[in-house]
Design an enzyme around this catalytic site. Structure first.
Site, PDB file in Angstrom:
ATOM      1  N   SER A  92       0.809  -1.036   0.097  1.00  0.00           N
ATOM      2  CA  SER A  92      -0.140  -0.072  -0.024  1.00  0.00           C
ATOM      3  C   SER A  92       0.830   1.160  -0.173  1.00  0.00           C
ATOM      4  O   SER A  92       0.606   2.090  -0.544  1.00  0.00           O
ATOM      5  CB  SER A  92      -0.892   0.021   0.880  1.00  0.00           C
ATOM      6  OG  SER A  92      -0.228  -0.004   2.364  1.00  0.00           O
TER       7      SER A  92
ATOM      8  N   ASN B 289      13.270   3.072   5.597  1.00  0.00           N
ATOM      9  CA  ASN B 289      12.240   2.109   5.955  1.00  0.00           C
ATOM     10  C   ASN B 289      11.337   2.972   6.505  1.00  0.00           C
ATOM     11  O   ASN B 289      11.357   3.992   7.334  1.00  0.00           O
ATOM     12  CB  ASN B 289      12.732   1.060   6.802  1.00  0.00           C
ATOM     13  CG  ASN B 289      11.980   0.132   7.173  1.00  0.00           C
ATOM     14  OD1 ASN B 289      10.811  -0.305   6.280  1.00  0.00           O
ATOM     15  ND2 ASN B 289      12.011  -0.671   8.415  1.00  0.00           N
TER      16      ASN B 289
ATOM     17  N   HIS C  41       7.956   2.675   9.513  1.00  0.00           N
ATOM     18  CA  HIS C  41       7.433   1.779  10.653  1.00  0.00           C
ATOM     19  C   HIS C  41       6.477   2.229  11.285  1.00  0.00           C
ATOM     20  O   HIS C  41       6.312   3.521  11.412  1.00  0.00           O
ATOM     21  CB  HIS C  41       8.782   1.836  11.521  1.00  0.00           C
ATOM     22  CG  HIS C  41       8.517   0.908  12.763  1.00  0.00           C
ATOM     23  ND1 HIS C  41       8.498  -0.612  12.624  1.00  0.00           N
ATOM     24  CD2 HIS C  41       8.342   1.171  14.055  1.00  0.00           C
ATOM     25  CE1 HIS C  41       8.373  -1.106  13.824  1.00  0.00           C
ATOM     26  NE2 HIS C  41       8.088  -0.181  14.458  1.00  0.00           N
TER      27      HIS C  41
ATOM     28  N   SER D 266       6.893   6.359  11.613  1.00  0.00           N
ATOM     29  CA  SER D 266       8.290   6.823  11.425  1.00  0.00           C
ATOM     30  C   SER D 266       8.638   6.598   9.918  1.00  0.00           C
ATOM     31  O   SER D 266       8.452   5.510   9.578  1.00  0.00           O
ATOM     32  CB  SER D 266       9.028   6.288  12.488  1.00  0.00           C
ATOM     33  OG  SER D 266       8.659   6.519  14.061  1.00  0.00           O
TER      34      SER D 266
ATOM     35  N   ALA E 294      22.354  -1.402  10.963  1.00  0.00           N
ATOM     36  CA  ALA E 294      22.381  -2.732  11.204  1.00  0.00           C
ATOM     37  C   ALA E 294      21.483  -3.219  12.358  1.00  0.00           C
ATOM     38  O   ALA E 294      21.384  -4.524  12.334  1.00  0.00           O
ATOM     39  CB  ALA E 294      23.871  -3.057  11.745  1.00  0.00           C
TER      40      ALA E 294
ATOM     41  N   ASP F  62      15.061  -1.435  13.261  1.00  0.00           N
ATOM     42  CA  ASP F  62      14.415  -0.239  13.708  1.00  0.00           C
ATOM     43  C   ASP F  62      15.015   0.987  14.435  1.00  0.00           C
ATOM     44  O   ASP F  62      14.302   1.471  15.137  1.00  0.00           O
ATOM     45  CB  ASP F  62      12.886  -0.372  13.885  1.00  0.00           C
ATOM     46  CG  ASP F  62      12.366  -1.180  12.887  1.00  0.00           C
ATOM     47  OD1 ASP F  62      12.171  -1.098  11.663  1.00  0.00           O
ATOM     48  OD2 ASP F  62      11.507  -2.115  13.524  1.00  0.00           O
TER      49      ASP F  62
END
Length: 197
Positions: free
Chosen positions: A13, A106, A108, A135, A141, A144
């Site tokens: 989405s 990314n 989250h 976020s 590494a 999150d």
């Protein structure tokens, strides 16, 4: 024009929202390819928008590192300026993150560093908090744990289920992602300054 590769595992989405926005001439980023670690429903969005896609199935490789090496090779064939993890439900090997950093971000569904990991919405409900959030971060590494580029609070309402809360978080995630990608493209966000230590 910022060249973006998006990686997904599911319905995509966030990917669809980014594809819709990047179809406008005034948006300074373009999705050049969509990749997945499985046969994901979200690959249909790429097909709908005429965007090339690829699959690097995790189960086809003897180790996470071998899978990661093939994934990295495939990503780099598209020469992206930015890689977006959009619901990729698999931790990337450290070597992949190192090769792409800091140009890998990314989304989250929590207000990090609160509730990291695969069950951020469920964990927020279990904790009994009255607000959570969404976020966008630079991938490092850890889980999150990278530098936060943008985030926004989302209230937890009485009677919320994991599904209802997640459905209210998703539009915020999508908007933040679209804004962050735009700001990276225009230089308003300097990823080099946000490089994980």
């Amino acid at each position: 024009m910022l060249r973006v590769v998006v990686l997904i595992s599911g319905g995509g989405s966030n990917l669809r929202a980014l594809l819709e926005r990047s179809a406008h001439d005034d948006y300074p980023a373009h999705v050049v390819a969509v990749g997945a670690d499985r046969q994901a429903d979200g690959l249909e969005h790429a097909e709908h928008f005429g965007i090339p896609s690829f699959t690097v199935p995790y189960g086809s490789y003897p180790s996470r590192e071998a899978w990661g090496a093939e994934l990295l090779t495939t990503i780099q064939e598209w020469q992206p300026d930015l890689v977006v993890l959009s619901g990729l439900m698999r931790l990337l090997p450290a070597g992949v993150v190192e090769a792409l950093a800091p140009a890998i971000i990314n989304t989250h569904p929590a207000y990090l560093p609160e509730f990291p990991g695969a069950h951020g919405v469920r964990d927020a409900l279990a904790a009994g908090v009255d607000q959570t959030g969404a976020s966008v971060i630079v991938v490092d590494a850890g889980v999150d744990s990278g530098p936060i580029l943008r985030q926004e609070r989302v209230p937890v309402l009485p009677g919320d289920t994991e599904h209802s809360l997640h459905e209210r978080i998703k539009p915020v995630e999508r908007r933040l992602l679209i804004d962050v990608v735009r700001d990276i493209a225009t230089g308003a966000i300097d990823l080099a300054a946000a490089r994980p230590s």
